[in-house]
Design a protein around this motif. Sequence first.
Motif, PDB file in Angstrom:
ATOM      1  N   ILE A 109      16.819  42.503  29.658  1.00  0.00           N
ATOM      2  CA  ILE A 109      15.660  43.387  29.495  1.00  0.00           C
ATOM      3  C   ILE A 109      15.318  43.585  28.025  1.00  0.00           C
ATOM      4  CG2 ILE A 109      14.802  45.737  29.876  1.00  0.00           C
ATOM      5  CD1 ILE A 109      16.640  45.892  32.316  1.00  0.00           C
ATOM      6  N   LEU A 110      16.333  43.807  27.207  1.00  0.00           N
ATOM      7  CA  LEU A 110      16.128  44.283  25.832  1.00  0.00           C
ATOM      8  C   LEU A 110      15.825  43.108  24.914  1.00  0.00           C
ATOM      9  CD1 LEU A 110      18.969  46.940  25.850  1.00  0.00           C
ATOM     10  CD2 LEU A 110      16.517  47.303  26.200  1.00  0.00           C
ATOM     11  N   ILE A 111      14.579  42.684  24.939  1.00  0.00           N
ATOM     12  CA  ILE A 111      14.151  41.448  24.289  1.00  0.00           C
ATOM     13  C   ILE A 111      14.273  41.497  22.775  1.00  0.00           C
ATOM     14  CG2 ILE A 111      11.707  42.151  24.171  1.00  0.00           C
ATOM     15  CD1 ILE A 111      11.004  39.217  24.901  1.00  0.00           C
ATOM     16  N   SER A 112      14.279  42.672  22.179  1.00  0.00           N
ATOM     17  CA  SER A 112      14.370  42.772  20.722  1.00  0.00           C
ATOM     18  C   SER A 112      15.803  42.732  20.206  1.00  0.00           C
ATOM     19  CB  SER A 112      13.695  44.067  20.244  1.00  0.00           C
ATOM     20  OG  SER A 112      12.325  44.066  20.559  1.00  0.00           O
ATOM     21  N   ASN A 113      16.770  42.737  21.121  1.00  0.00           N
ATOM     22  CA  ASN A 113      18.160  42.738  20.682  1.00  0.00           C
ATOM     23  C   ASN A 113      18.546  41.419  20.023  1.00  0.00           C
ATOM     24  OD1 ASN A 113      18.536  45.308  21.626  1.00  0.00           O
ATOM     25  ND2 ASN A 113      20.130  44.789  23.103  1.00  0.00           N
ATOM     26  N   GLU A 114      19.415  41.512  19.055  1.00  0.00           N
ATOM     27  CA  GLU A 114      19.936  40.317  18.408  1.00  0.00           C
ATOM     28  C   GLU A 114      20.653  39.444  19.446  1.00  0.00           C
ATOM     29  OE1 GLU A 114      23.047  39.145  14.789  1.00  0.00           O
ATOM     30  OE2 GLU A 114      22.456  41.247  15.154  1.00  0.00           O
ATOM     31  N   GLY A 115      20.415  38.141  19.401  1.00  0.00           N
ATOM     32  CA  GLY A 115      21.074  37.233  20.320  1.00  0.00           C
ATOM     33  C   GLY A 115      20.394  37.072  21.667  1.00  0.00           C
ATOM     34  N   TYR A 116      19.174  37.621  21.798  1.00  0.00           N
ATOM     35  CA  TYR A 116      18.497  37.567  23.094  1.00  0.00           C
ATOM     36  C   TYR A 116      18.290  36.129  23.564  1.00  0.00           C
ATOM     37  CZ  TYR A 116      15.172  38.494  26.853  1.00  0.00           C
ATOM     38  OH  TYR A 116      14.546  38.540  28.068  1.00  0.00           O
TER      39      TYR A 116
ATOM     40  N   ALA B 202       8.034  36.706  15.692  1.00  0.00           N
ATOM     41  CA  ALA B 202       8.153  38.165  15.739  1.00  0.00           C
ATOM     42  C   ALA B 202       7.293  38.736  16.853  1.00  0.00           C
ATOM     43  CB  ALA B 202       7.727  38.759  14.405  1.00  0.00           C
ATOM     44  N   ILE B 203       7.843  39.724  17.557  1.00  0.00           N
ATOM     45  CA  ILE B 203       7.075  40.433  18.580  1.00  0.00           C
ATOM     46  C   ILE B 203       6.961  41.891  18.162  1.00  0.00           C
ATOM     47  CG2 ILE B 203       7.745  38.869  20.438  1.00  0.00           C
ATOM     48  CD1 ILE B 203       9.757  40.950  21.377  1.00  0.00           C
ATOM     49  N   THR B 204       5.877  42.528  18.563  1.00  0.00           N
ATOM     50  CA  THR B 204       5.646  43.921  18.196  1.00  0.00           C
ATOM     51  C   THR B 204       6.422  44.846  19.126  1.00  0.00           C
ATOM     52  OG1 THR B 204       3.747  44.196  19.660  1.00  0.00           O
ATOM     53  CG2 THR B 204       3.324  43.289  17.458  1.00  0.00           C
ATOM     54  N   ASN B 205       6.535  46.100  18.710  1.00  0.00           N
ATOM     55  CA  ASN B 205       7.194  47.094  19.559  1.00  0.00           C
ATOM     56  C   ASN B 205       6.440  47.269  20.866  1.00  0.00           C
ATOM     57  OD1 ASN B 205       9.198  49.295  19.957  1.00  0.00           O
ATOM     58  ND2 ASN B 205       7.370  50.577  19.910  1.00  0.00           N
ATOM     59  N   GLU B 206       5.102  47.246  20.805  1.00  0.00           N
ATOM     60  CA  GLU B 206       4.302  47.380  22.025  1.00  0.00           C
ATOM     61  C   GLU B 206       4.563  46.214  22.976  1.00  0.00           C
ATOM     62  OE1 GLU B 206      -0.391  47.792  23.452  1.00  0.00           O
ATOM     63  OE2 GLU B 206       0.101  47.395  21.344  1.00  0.00           O
ATOM     64  N   GLU B 207       4.642  45.010  22.435  1.00  0.00           N
ATOM     65  CA  GLU B 207       4.929  43.845  23.278  1.00  0.00           C
ATOM     66  C   GLU B 207       6.311  43.961  23.916  1.00  0.00           C
ATOM     67  OE1 GLU B 207       2.404  40.246  21.127  1.00  0.00           O
ATOM     68  OE2 GLU B 207       4.318  40.900  20.234  1.00  0.00           O
ATOM     69  N   ALA B 208       7.277  44.409  23.134  1.00  0.00           N
ATOM     70  CA  ALA B 208       8.630  44.566  23.662  1.00  0.00           C
ATOM     71  C   ALA B 208       8.655  45.587  24.797  1.00  0.00           C
ATOM     72  CB  ALA B 208       9.583  44.981  22.547  1.00  0.00           C
ATOM     73  N   LEU B 209       7.974  46.725  24.632  1.00  0.00           N
ATOM     74  CA  LEU B 209       7.980  47.766  25.659  1.00  0.00           C
ATOM     75  C   LEU B 209       7.320  47.277  26.941  1.00  0.00           C
ATOM     76  CD1 LEU B 209       7.175  50.935  23.531  1.00  0.00           C
ATOM     77  CD2 LEU B 209       9.338  50.397  24.680  1.00  0.00           C
ATOM     78  N   LYS B 210       6.244  46.549  26.819  1.00  0.00           N
ATOM     79  CA  LYS B 210       5.582  46.003  28.014  1.00  0.00           C
ATOM     80  C   LYS B 210       6.498  45.006  28.726  1.00  0.00           C
ATOM     81  CE  LYS B 210       0.715  46.643  26.783  1.00  0.00           C
ATOM     82  NZ  LYS B 210      -0.623  46.030  26.740  1.00  0.00           N
ATOM     83  N   PHE B 211       7.138  44.155  27.962  1.00  0.00           N
ATOM     84  CA  PHE B 211       8.056  43.178  28.547  1.00  0.00           C
ATOM     85  C   PHE B 211       9.217  43.884  29.248  1.00  0.00           C
ATOM     86  CE2 PHE B 211      11.842  40.549  28.353  1.00  0.00           C
ATOM     87  CZ  PHE B 211      11.401  39.351  28.899  1.00  0.00           C
ATOM     88  N   GLN B 212       9.820  44.846  28.564  1.00  0.00           N
ATOM     89  CA  GLN B 212      10.940  45.577  29.155  1.00  0.00           C
ATOM     90  C   GLN B 212      10.513  46.302  30.423  1.00  0.00           C
ATOM     91  OE1 GLN B 212      12.921  46.158  24.733  1.00  0.00           O
ATOM     92  NE2 GLN B 212      12.171  47.954  25.811  1.00  0.00           N
ATOM     93  N   SER B 213       9.309  46.837  30.429  1.00  0.00           N
ATOM     94  CA  SER B 213       8.787  47.502  31.625  1.00  0.00           C
ATOM     95  C   SER B 213       8.674  46.514  32.781  1.00  0.00           C
ATOM     96  CB  SER B 213       7.421  48.126  31.331  1.00  0.00           C
ATOM     97  OG  SER B 213       7.488  49.061  30.277  1.00  0.00           O
ATOM     98  N   ALA B 214       8.155  45.326  32.486  1.00  0.00           N
ATOM     99  CA  ALA B 214       7.939  44.338  33.534  1.00  0.00           C
ATOM    100  C   ALA B 214       9.253  43.869  34.145  1.00  0.00           C
ATOM    101  CB  ALA B 214       7.174  43.148  32.970  1.00  0.00           C
ATOM    102  N   VAL B 215      10.237  43.597  33.308  1.00  0.00           N
ATOM    103  CA  VAL B 215      11.536  43.152  33.824  1.00  0.00           C
ATOM    104  C   VAL B 215      12.192  44.258  34.636  1.00  0.00           C
ATOM    105  CG1 VAL B 215      13.811  42.261  33.235  1.00  0.00           C
ATOM    106  CG2 VAL B 215      11.836  41.571  31.883  1.00  0.00           C
TER     107      VAL B 215
END
Length: 466
Positions: A189-196, A265-278
């Motif tokens: 889920i946490l796409i911004s984490n290191e090692g994703y 690089a992805i934005t915080n908004e993009e990350a939140l939308k992705f995390q929501s979807a997963v």
Amino acid sequence: MSTTFIHDNFLLENKYAEELYHNYSKNQPIIDYHNHLPPQQIAEDKTFDNITNVWINGDHYKWRAMRTLGINEKFITGDGSDKDKFLNWAKTVPYTMRNPLYHWTHLELARYFDINDLLSEKTAEKVWEQTQAKLNSDGYSCRGLLKKANAELVCTTEDPIDTLEHHQKLAKENFGVKVSTAFRPDKAILISNEGYNDYIVELGKAANVAINTFTDLCDALRKRIQFFHDNGCRLCDHGLDQIYYESYTEAEVNSTLQKQLANKAITNEEALKFQSAVLVYLCETYHEFGWVQQFHLGALRNNNARMHRILGPDTGWDSIGDYPQAQKLSAFLNGLDSKDKLTKTIIYNLNPADNEVMATMIGNFNDGSVRGKVQFGSGWWFLDQKDGMTKQLNALSNMGLISCFVGMLTDSRSFLSFPRHEYFRRILCNLLGDEIQRGELPNDMEWIGKMVSDISYNNAKNYFDF
């Protein structure tokens, strides 16, 4: 004094509390439906060379206390000898008074080792020798310790890429305690984490799916859910700062994944939308499989960047966070419920300021279909102590039905942590016993005793489909 601190009526302040605990709670088996015990050690029935290996290593609660006292890291997580680490913990214990560590320490020494001395520098050598003798005798392997705790079921926590080989081995052996697992897919889920990106490759290998799109990711997660289900898993767990629930389109989240996989690089908004979807996809799938979903919310992790670099995560550098919880949590649960895809849910809160938020939120989605369908989970981590548990019990009582509560769990990595169930049960019985004595509850031991038995054991037994 030293032989009576942990006694039969410890924390029980009147005859009603004593009767509730001894007659209705004490002897109930333990269903520990969320912990972080290593299944390999249970499968191999590991034994422990000394008390440090089973009691101090891996216990960041103790580590934080020792650091606060000024103990050098050498004797905490460093290369100090096991005995020196124990001696330094023993030195620390008297300074932990009013911290739950003081109670837990002496409950664990009493219950597993029949030691009633107060642990300190003065008694450390004696306790070291007594525990050493016990650990070298029969019944003190991992499985033996679970039996001593009267555990009926323990549910460990595994990542989707886990082979579950140790659970498969345990499923073929009946040693008297059932061992199951919980699905923990936060790394997906946490796409911004290191090692994703590296993790996604491993997830794809485990699911035999090449993950290039959001649909591929969902397919891989579903395959792993099916694999876990086939191996007896019936619940998941998420450790998130807060629930993610942003509006998104599949095109948006697919584009975000593509950027991430291309190391853009992805934005915080993009990350939140992705995390929501997963998260939504996973929770809809849990509903399909009939699982229980658990959400541990509110931790602010890895605050000390220097020590995180040196020691890594889960080594004692986390705290309570003050995230906004209500709005997104409400929208998330409502979104699932509106599609009739809200499965049984337990929400654990780490910030005591949000207790009433959580206690009232669950009532919005208890729709009469299942007894206690949405639960306000027990106090956890920084709140699994007397004050934290009491506040959770009071908030749930005032704004919900404590009688439907599924009770306590250890959330621990230690095979000696199960007296926390006893600690919780004593606190529960004392809370009710005090109100009986003050006339706020009737002296109806049959009914209140049944409620205590249900919270201690029966509610969890009926809630989880193991």
